[in-house]
Design an enzyme around this catalytic site. Structure first.
Site, PDB file in Angstrom:
ATOM      1  CG  ASN A 101      -1.692   1.254   1.410  1.00  8.08           C
ATOM      2  OD1 ASN A 101      -1.802   2.056   0.482  1.00  8.08           O
ATOM      3  ND2 ASN A 101      -2.252   1.447   2.596  1.00  8.08           N
ATOM      4  CD1 TRP A 102       3.858   1.246  -2.486  1.00 11.53           C
ATOM      5  CD2 TRP A 102       3.805   2.130  -4.547  1.00 11.53           C
ATOM      6  NE1 TRP A 102       4.730   0.529  -3.276  1.00 11.53           N
ATOM      7  CE2 TRP A 102       4.710   1.043  -4.542  1.00 11.53           C
ATOM      8  CE3 TRP A 102       3.604   2.833  -5.738  1.00 11.53           C
ATOM      9  CZ2 TRP A 102       5.413   0.658  -5.690  1.00 11.53           C
ATOM     10  CZ3 TRP A 102       4.300   2.446  -6.875  1.00 11.53           C
ATOM     11  CH2 TRP A 102       5.194   1.370  -6.857  1.00 11.53           C
ATOM     12  CE  LYS A 103       0.264   3.328   4.809  1.00  9.86           C
ATOM     13  NZ  LYS A 103       0.280   3.468   6.246  1.00  9.86           N
TER      14      LYS A 103
ATOM     15  N   GLY B 229       2.781   1.822  10.653  1.00 16.86           N
ATOM     16  CA  GLY B 229       3.736   2.915  10.470  1.00 16.86           C
ATOM     17  C   GLY B 229       4.488   3.284  11.742  1.00 16.86           C
TER      18      GLY B 229
ATOM     19  CD  GLU C 242      -3.458  -2.734   7.459  1.00 14.85           C
ATOM     20  OE1 GLU C 242      -2.359  -2.970   6.960  1.00 14.85           O
ATOM     21  OE2 GLU C 242      -4.083  -1.691   7.255  1.00 14.85           O
TER      22      GLU C 242
ATOM     23  CD  GLU D  55      -2.732   5.402   6.851  1.00 13.84           C
ATOM     24  OE1 GLU D  55      -2.778   5.489   5.604  1.00 13.84           O
ATOM     25  OE2 GLU D  55      -1.770   4.885   7.459  1.00 13.84           O
TER      26      GLU D  55
ATOM     27  CB  SER E  45       5.638  -2.307  11.601  1.00 11.78           C
ATOM     28  OG  SER E  45       5.177  -0.994  11.908  1.00 11.78           O
TER      29      SER E  45
ATOM     30  N   GLY F 167       2.849  -1.333   4.211  1.00 11.84           N
ATOM     31  CA  GLY F 167       2.963   0.085   3.884  1.00 11.84           C
ATOM     32  C   GLY F 167       4.396   0.460   3.572  1.00 11.84           C
ATOM     33  N   GLY F 168       5.089   0.995   4.573  1.00 20.31           N
ATOM     34  CA  GLY F 168       6.439   1.539   4.381  1.00 20.31           C
ATOM     35  C   GLY F 168       7.398   0.619   3.645  1.00 20.31           C
TER      36      GLY F 168
ATOM     37  CG  HIS G  90      -5.616   1.790   5.317  1.00 21.38           C
ATOM     38  ND1 HIS G  90      -5.137   2.700   6.232  1.00 21.38           N
ATOM     39  CD2 HIS G  90      -4.615   0.901   5.109  1.00 21.38           C
ATOM     40  CE1 HIS G  90      -3.892   2.375   6.554  1.00 21.38           C
ATOM     41  NE2 HIS G  90      -3.550   1.288   5.884  1.00 21.38           N
TER      42      HIS G  90
END
Ligand code: PEP
Length: 250
Positions: free
Chosen positions: A9-11, A173, A167, A97, A212, A233-234, A95
């Site tokens: 997920n590149w957000k 993150g 999640e 966010e 993470s 993500g990251g 998600h």
């Protein structure tokens, strides 16, 4: 047998140029064996280019959000049909966010899930508790509240298509990962909830862990019997770390 599914997920990261270059590098570096399903969810404006680059490769392109309506007066929104015509195959829904910053409710998540399934997109439905919920012993109650509206809109034939991403919000993150045992406990609970409504079809639902995940912890998490993949993500932003995760679990 559930096929492991790792999705990045590149957000709100990577412009058009970087999207193309990173996907090309991933395609070149991914191991050739296809025992793991792979997806990337780039920024909406880059989806068309991403689908072009990924065409014929083993990378599925996912959207990070969608609107439930087919069309109409919904300024700024994108429908499942719009995603489909680009070649998008998967969509992340709900998600944390989006729930936290955009007020997305579990009811809306359910509507979007139904719309995605009706349009032949694979929904990756995200659920997870906040740190306060976990500390108050409310993890499973939160999971049930978020999951129930989604299960209510499913028909039995949808169940094997569904992907659920557990999640824990406190692990997204932050560098804090749920332990493999903590992840397994919640994943087993999620599958039991699906089983209580859809019996043995629950064995086919893939449940990803997100929070993470990186090359160094992916193998241990995915060794758990109900952890069927990861939403990353990251560590999905560069080819080397994302491919490192795929290699670790292949
Ligand atoms: C995510 O955004 O879904 C996620 C899990 O992020 P990270 O891997 O950076 O924690």
């Amino acid at each position: 047998m559930r096929k492991t599914f790792i999705c990045g997920n590149w957000k709100l990261n990577h412009d058009l140029e970087t999207t193309r270059a990173t996907l090309r590098e991933m395609i070149q570096k991914l191991p050739s064996s296809r025992d793991v399903e792979v997806g990337i969810a780039p920024v909406t404006t880059t989806l068309f280019a991403a689908c072009e680059v990924a065409k014929g490769s083993r990378i599925h392109i996912a959207a990070q959000n969608v609107h439930h309506a087919e069309k109409g007066a919904y300024t700024g929104e994108v429908s499942c049909a719009h995603l489909r015509e680009l070649g998008v195959t998967h969509v992340i829904i709900g998600h944390s966010e989006r729930r936290q910053y955009f007020g997305e409710t579990s009811g809306e998540v359910a509507q979007k899930t139904r719309a995605a399934l009706d349009m032949g997109l694979v929904p990756i439905v995200c659920i997870g508790e906040q740190l306060e919920d976990r500390e108050a012993g409310r993890t499973m109650a939160v999971i049930d509240e978020q999951l129930a509206p989604v299960l209510d809109v499913l028909h039995p034939p949808d169940v094997p298509t569904l992907v659920i991403a557990y999640e824990p919000v406190w692990a997204i993150g932050t560098g804090k990962t749920a332990s493999a045992a903590q992840a397994q406990e919640v994943h087993a609970h999620i599958r039991a909830q699906v089983r209580s409504k859809f019996q043995e079809a629950a064995e086919q639902v893939r449940i990803q862990y997100g929070g993470s995940v990186k090359p160094s912890n992916a193998k241990e998490l995915l060794a758990e019997p109900d952890v069927d993949g990861a939403l990353v993500g990251g560590a999905s932003l560069t080819a080397d770390s994302f491919v490192g995760i795929i290699e670790a679990v292949s």
